[in-house]
Write an enzyme that holds these catalytic residues in place. Structure first.
Site, PDB file in Angstrom:
ATOM      1  N   PHE A  76      -2.877 -11.295  11.181  1.00  0.00           N
ATOM      2  CA  PHE A  76      -2.633 -11.617  12.593  1.00  0.00           C
ATOM      3  C   PHE A  76      -2.681 -10.383  13.493  1.00  0.00           C
ATOM      4  O   PHE A  76      -2.177 -10.393  14.612  1.00  0.00           O
ATOM      5  CB  PHE A  76      -1.307 -12.375  12.746  1.00  0.00           C
ATOM      6  CG  PHE A  76      -1.377 -13.721  12.074  1.00  0.00           C
ATOM      7  CD1 PHE A  76      -2.267 -14.684  12.532  1.00  0.00           C
ATOM      8  CD2 PHE A  76      -0.612 -14.000  10.950  1.00  0.00           C
ATOM      9  CE1 PHE A  76      -2.376 -15.910  11.896  1.00  0.00           C
ATOM     10  CE2 PHE A  76      -0.712 -15.221  10.307  1.00  0.00           C
ATOM     11  CZ  PHE A  76      -1.605 -16.189  10.777  1.00  0.00           C
ATOM     12  N   HIS A  77      -3.249  -9.308  12.965  1.00  0.00           N
ATOM     13  CA  HIS A  77      -3.417  -8.103  13.784  1.00  0.00           C
ATOM     14  C   HIS A  77      -4.678  -8.263  14.630  1.00  0.00           C
ATOM     15  O   HIS A  77      -5.702  -8.724  14.141  1.00  0.00           O
ATOM     16  CB  HIS A  77      -3.563  -6.896  12.852  1.00  0.00           C
ATOM     17  CG  HIS A  77      -3.396  -5.578  13.536  1.00  0.00           C
ATOM     18  ND1 HIS A  77      -4.358  -5.029  14.350  1.00  0.00           N
ATOM     19  CD2 HIS A  77      -2.368  -4.699  13.515  1.00  0.00           C
ATOM     20  CE1 HIS A  77      -3.923  -3.860  14.797  1.00  0.00           C
ATOM     21  NE2 HIS A  77      -2.724  -3.635  14.318  1.00  0.00           N
ATOM     22  N   TRP A 131       3.113  -6.121  13.749  1.00  0.00           N
ATOM     23  CA  TRP A 131       4.236  -5.587  12.977  1.00  0.00           C
ATOM     24  C   TRP A 131       5.499  -5.326  13.780  1.00  0.00           C
ATOM     25  O   TRP A 131       6.481  -4.839  13.221  1.00  0.00           O
ATOM     26  CB  TRP A 131       3.817  -4.339  12.194  1.00  0.00           C
ATOM     27  CG  TRP A 131       2.941  -3.362  12.925  1.00  0.00           C
ATOM     28  CD1 TRP A 131       1.579  -3.282  12.837  1.00  0.00           C
ATOM     29  CD2 TRP A 131       3.337  -2.331  13.838  1.00  0.00           C
ATOM     30  NE1 TRP A 131       1.100  -2.267  13.645  1.00  0.00           N
ATOM     31  CE2 TRP A 131       2.153  -1.669  14.260  1.00  0.00           C
ATOM     32  CE3 TRP A 131       4.560  -1.900  14.347  1.00  0.00           C
ATOM     33  CZ2 TRP A 131       2.165  -0.606  15.155  1.00  0.00           C
ATOM     34  CZ3 TRP A 131       4.580  -0.836  15.241  1.00  0.00           C
ATOM     35  CH2 TRP A 131       3.388  -0.211  15.624  1.00  0.00           C
ATOM     36  N   CYS A 161       9.893  11.332  -1.712  1.00  0.00           N
ATOM     37  CA  CYS A 161      10.018  10.657  -3.008  1.00  0.00           C
ATOM     38  C   CYS A 161      11.050  11.378  -3.870  1.00  0.00           C
ATOM     39  O   CYS A 161      11.136  12.603  -3.859  1.00  0.00           O
ATOM     40  CB  CYS A 161       8.647  10.647  -3.675  1.00  0.00           C
ATOM     41  SG  CYS A 161       8.712  10.108  -5.385  1.00  0.00           S
ATOM     42  N   ASN A 201      -5.094   7.891   4.521  1.00  0.00           N
ATOM     43  CA  ASN A 201      -4.834   7.172   5.771  1.00  0.00           C
ATOM     44  C   ASN A 201      -3.367   7.336   6.149  1.00  0.00           C
ATOM     45  O   ASN A 201      -2.481   7.080   5.335  1.00  0.00           O
ATOM     46  CB  ASN A 201      -5.114   5.674   5.603  1.00  0.00           C
ATOM     47  CG  ASN A 201      -5.072   4.938   6.924  1.00  0.00           C
ATOM     48  OD1 ASN A 201      -5.926   5.150   7.782  1.00  0.00           O
ATOM     49  ND2 ASN A 201      -4.076   4.087   7.107  1.00  0.00           N
ATOM     50  N   GLU A 202      -3.123   7.790   7.354  1.00  0.00           N
ATOM     51  CA  GLU A 202      -1.748   7.914   7.860  1.00  0.00           C
ATOM     52  C   GLU A 202      -0.779   8.363   6.761  1.00  0.00           C
ATOM     53  O   GLU A 202       0.159   7.646   6.394  1.00  0.00           O
ATOM     54  CB  GLU A 202      -1.271   6.597   8.475  1.00  0.00           C
ATOM     55  CG  GLU A 202      -1.986   6.249   9.758  1.00  0.00           C
ATOM     56  CD  GLU A 202      -1.363   5.067  10.492  1.00  0.00           C
ATOM     57  OE1 GLU A 202      -0.576   4.323   9.885  1.00  0.00           O
ATOM     58  OE2 GLU A 202      -1.670   4.886  11.678  1.00  0.00           O
ATOM     59  N   GLU A 255      -2.417  -8.178   7.142  1.00  0.00           N
ATOM     60  CA  GLU A 255      -2.670  -7.905   8.560  1.00  0.00           C
ATOM     61  C   GLU A 255      -3.526  -8.995   9.202  1.00  0.00           C
ATOM     62  O   GLU A 255      -4.272  -8.739  10.145  1.00  0.00           O
ATOM     63  CB  GLU A 255      -3.292  -6.523   8.703  1.00  0.00           C
ATOM     64  CG  GLU A 255      -2.309  -5.453   8.229  1.00  0.00           C
ATOM     65  CD  GLU A 255      -2.758  -4.029   8.479  1.00  0.00           C
ATOM     66  OE1 GLU A 255      -3.959  -3.750   8.341  1.00  0.00           O
ATOM     67  OE2 GLU A 255      -1.891  -3.202   8.797  1.00  0.00           O
ATOM     68  N   ARG A 278       0.843  -1.190   0.000  1.00  0.00           N
ATOM     69  CA  ARG A 278       0.000   0.000   0.000  1.00  0.00           C
ATOM     70  C   ARG A 278       0.881   1.243   0.000  1.00  0.00           C
ATOM     71  O   ARG A 278       2.075   1.157   0.250  1.00  0.00           O
ATOM     72  CB  ARG A 278      -0.957   0.012   1.202  1.00  0.00           C
ATOM     73  CG  ARG A 278      -0.258   0.095   2.545  1.00  0.00           C
ATOM     74  CD  ARG A 278      -1.257   0.167   3.691  1.00  0.00           C
ATOM     75  NE  ARG A 278      -0.561   0.160   4.975  1.00  0.00           N
ATOM     76  CZ  ARG A 278      -1.160   0.147   6.160  1.00  0.00           C
ATOM     77  NH1 ARG A 278      -2.480   0.143   6.251  1.00  0.00           N
ATOM     78  NH2 ARG A 278      -0.468   0.140   7.273  1.00  0.00           N
ATOM     79  N   GLU A 306      -7.432   5.127  15.836  1.00  0.00           N
ATOM     80  CA  GLU A 306      -7.095   3.697  15.842  1.00  0.00           C
ATOM     81  C   GLU A 306      -6.311   3.373  17.102  1.00  0.00           C
ATOM     82  O   GLU A 306      -5.403   4.116  17.484  1.00  0.00           O
ATOM     83  CB  GLU A 306      -6.164   3.337  14.669  1.00  0.00           C
ATOM     84  CG  GLU A 306      -6.767   3.386  13.301  1.00  0.00           C
ATOM     85  CD  GLU A 306      -5.728   2.996  12.235  1.00  0.00           C
ATOM     86  OE1 GLU A 306      -4.763   2.277  12.541  1.00  0.00           O
ATOM     87  OE2 GLU A 306      -5.888   3.450  11.095  1.00  0.00           O
TER      88      GLU A 306
HETATM   89  C1  GAL Z   1      -2.155   1.719  11.081  1.00  0.00           C
HETATM   90  C2  GAL Z   1      -2.941   1.794   9.793  1.00  0.00           C
HETATM   91  C3  GAL Z   1      -3.975   0.697   9.696  1.00  0.00           C
HETATM   92  C4  GAL Z   1      -3.384  -0.614  10.098  1.00  0.00           C
HETATM   93  C5  GAL Z   1      -2.805  -0.495  11.477  1.00  0.00           C
HETATM   94  C6  GAL Z   1      -2.181  -1.758  11.993  1.00  0.00           C
HETATM   95  O1  GAL Z   1      -0.889   2.266  10.939  1.00  0.00           O
HETATM   96  O2  GAL Z   1      -3.581   3.029   9.672  1.00  0.00           O
HETATM   97  O3  GAL Z   1      -4.460   0.653   8.383  1.00  0.00           O
HETATM   98  O4  GAL Z   1      -2.393  -0.959   9.191  1.00  0.00           O
HETATM   99  O5  GAL Z   1      -1.798   0.460  11.476  1.00  0.00           O
HETATM  100  O6  GAL Z   1      -1.583  -1.551  13.247  1.00  0.00           O
END
Ligand code: GAL
Length: 672
Positions: free
Chosen positions: A360-361, A318, A161, A152-153, A358, A114, A310
């Protein structure tokens, strides 16, 4: 569009999370919304990563599934924080060669993960604008739509770049800043190492170079890179404004995130939101880490309530080791966000993916646990019920009398190579913040050019780069009666990263009443003892020492060993009606606390309740209400003496006075 409620359409505390139903058959959606209702969810962030589903081909959009989702949410009284879906362009867009971001070695990023786009890609811009316009046109009047979540973030993976289109955009940005090549050459001091530019076209982004790059070029590139992404955000916001001027727009920030100058960003957000992922490994201090991010986010929004966009119910996937939250911590960390000035707590993500990067998140609904059952869901639903009881808290504020001066330009310049020693700016800020956190003293972050009128104390750790007007602002603050503490290697360069002549730190010399002749950085294994001249003991300096000459300042502590023995290490200067303190070394933990105790003395900063270790205390206030949050981060129960404070615990409904008992990870919200 500012008021004190982040999302006016959503009543009460905002609760929910990222919801990615495009991964699931629609039959699952029905179960999802049913469980959301059960958990007290009132807002979900949707379509964040849906671009390839919404636009299967250049000339083909597909919104029907999103229509059904929006309707379903509305039928279930759940609002949508609708994303503009621009965070991950579909693979077909990579047919346009300018789409890809390029690293400093000239290697392109490919789709398959992404955020692989170049912030300056005209292709990305064109397609993003078209998508946002269609989304806005289609959903502008949808009753479920409560807020827009742009991208997003930004910058999370690709924040700079070096592609051809980025180099072109960098030149345009530089032309706007400097107008003439002469003034660019002067700002970059290109006479050094034969870098003089005679044509704008010769200027490159700071790609791979043989040794140290030009520091002002690096700094300008960081500024440009933050601005390039901000420009994309602004482009989307302007389109959304045309269609829904009444609806708030945000993007999720990431706390102390180095690549983006969030002071500039926050001014463009209708409400500030952030994503908090502290490390839960033993010794990592997650409660402080999250608290610092909350305080920064609240400060970025000028003190108005923010949204925790979030955080995780259990564990991320991660880090190399990803410990989960213990039972009770979901509630504790959700309520911490509210305690520190947030009006919303959201998770990533609602339902755990079976496949994908993701899988296993942690999530609200977990693999293998029957939907609606299990410890995590029960805690999430329990917190949902708790948050309903806190409606009266929304819109209230935190009143801080202490400000930590923080600056992205200074962070960038300080940590770019070529300095006498390595500095860790994030840690310098954290160390100061931790002192106040551990003592439950409310603290804001402030930008160097802010109006400091409401603060009794400002701490500006390692403010290496300091605009001369901002330096004047700090001096005026002290002159008018404020108290300032700054530390070594502050006020060294101006906004072009040029050393200010006149004796380090020339920009602050008058207010500090001293100048520094020489620096002597220390090896990691070294330390220097500092002796308090009032006889109150010895503290330990690390990383740095220096030769300080006093003009009008007095020494509070001296170095005791080596060739600096007997020379000042900690100083105080009376300046106008105020005082300016200075530390000529790096202090950690107890040593830093010793200086901060002295700097704070007489200011009466103590919280209204003095709680045992590990109990976080935070006060939210409005003109006629106060809410005292007590959060027990200990794994055992503790008693808190309330003293003069009494009131009703909004969560348990009990009236409390004199003292109260907090269970392990327990929380009390006392209204009075
Ligand atoms: C954030 C992100 C989410 C997801 C999450 C996982 O950085 O906005 O899409 O990837 O981390 O921890």
């Amino acid at each position: 569009m500012h008021n004190n409620t982040p999302i006016p359409k959503v009543p009460g505390i905002i609760y929910g999370g990222d919801y990615n139903p495009e991964q699931w058959p629609e039959s699952v959606w029905l179960e999802d919304v049913q469980l959301m209702r059960e958990a007290g969810v009132n807002l979900v962030s949707i379509a964040i990563f849906s671009w390839s589903k919404l636009q299967p081909a250049e000339d083909h959009y597909c919104f029907e599934w999103l229509d059904r989702l929006m309707d379903l949410l509305h039928e279930n009284e759940i609002y949508a924080n609708l994303a503009t879906a621009t965070a991950s362009p579909p693979p077909w867009m990579s047919r346009y060669p300018d789409l890809a971001a390029v690293d400093e070695d000239g290697r392109s990023y490919c789709h398959g993960s992404r955020q692989h786009y170049s912030p300056s890609s005209p292709t990305y811009r064109r397609f993003a604008a078209a998508l946002v316009r269609r989304l806005a046109e289609r959903y502008r009047a949808h009753p479920a739509l409560a807020a827009w979540h742009i991208n997003n973030e930004y910058g999370c993976h690709i924040s700079a770049c070096h592609s051809e289109v980025s180099a072109r955009a960098f030149r345009v940005w530089l032309k706007q800043r400097y107008k003439t090549l002469d003034s660019l050459n002067a700002a970059w001091n290109t006479a050094f190492w034969s870098q003089i530019y005679y044509s704008w076209e010769d200027i490159q982004t700071p790609r791979k170079v043989p040794t140290f790059a030009n520091p002002t070029q690096l700094l300008d590139f960081r500024r440009f890179s933050s601005d390039a992404l901000l420009d994309l955000y602004r482009m989307e916001k302007e389109i959304l404004r045309e269609y829904t001027p009444q609806l708030p727009v945000t993007t999720n920030l990431m706390g102390k995130f180095k690549p983006l100058d969030y002071w500039a960003w926050a001014k463009e957000l209708d409400f500030v939101s952030w994503d908090s992922y502290p490390d839960f490994l033993p010794g990592a201090n997650p409660c402080h880490n999250a608290a610092e991010g909350h305080d920064l986010t609240r400060s970025l929004g000028g003190g108005r309530p923010y949204v925790l966009m979030e955080h995780v119910t259990s564990h991320v996937h991660w880090r190399s080791i990803n410990p989960g939250k213990l039972p009770g911590m979901i509630r504790l960390y959700g309520l911490q966000a509210i305690a520190r000035g947030g009006d919303g707590a959201m998770y990533f993500q609602w339902r755990q993916s079976l496949a994908g990067a993701e899988q296993f998140h942690g999530s609200v609904l977990q693999h293998g646990v029957p939907a609606g059952e299990g410890r995590v869901f029960r805690e999430v639903a329990g917190l949902g019920a708790d948050l309903k009881k806190l409606k009266a808290v929304t819109g209230t504020e935190i009143r801080s009398r202490v400000g930590i001066v923080m600056d992205w330009n200074s962070w960038w310049a300080l940590e770019d190579p070529g300095k006498p020693a390595p500095f860790d700016y994030a840690e310098s800020l954290a160390a100061v913040h931790r002192y106040f956190y551990e003592r439950n003293i409310a603290v804001d972050f402030v930008e160097p050019g802010a109006d400091f009128g409401k603060y009794d104390l400002l701490i500006a750790p390692q403010l290496y780069l300091l605009d001369l007007t901002d330096a004047q602002g700090l001096a005026s603050y002290v002159e008018a009666g404020g108290r300032l503490l700054t530390t070594c290697f502050s006020g060294i360069v101006d906004s072009q990263a040029h050393v200010v002549p006149g004796g380090y730190p020339a920009a602050l010399r008058q207010v500090l009443g001293l100048w520094v002749e020489e620096w002597f950085p220390l090896a990691e294994s070294e330390c220097r003892d500092l002796k308090w001249l009032d006889g109150s003991g010895v503290i330990e300096g690390r990383d740095w020492s220096e030769v300080i000459h006093l003009d009008s300042a007095g020494a509070l502590a001296d170095f005791t060993d080596g060739h600096l023995a007997g020379m000042p290490a900690v100083t105080r200067n009376n300046f106008g009606k105020g005082q300016a303190f200075y530390i000529g070394t790096v202090l950690r933990d107890q040593s830093l606390a010793r200086v901060l105790d002295q700097v704070c003395s007489g200011l009466n900063l103590s919280p209204i309740v003095s709680a045992p270790d590990g109990v976080e205390v935070s006060l939210r206030e409005s003109a006629d209400h106060s809410f005292l949050f007590l959060l027990n981060h200990n794994q055992e129960p503790v008693e808190v003496v309330l003293g003069e404070v009494s009131g009703q615990d909004l969560l348990s409904g009990k009236s409390l006075q004199d003292r109260c008992l907090l269970p392990a990870f327990g929380v009390i919200v006392l209204g009075f």
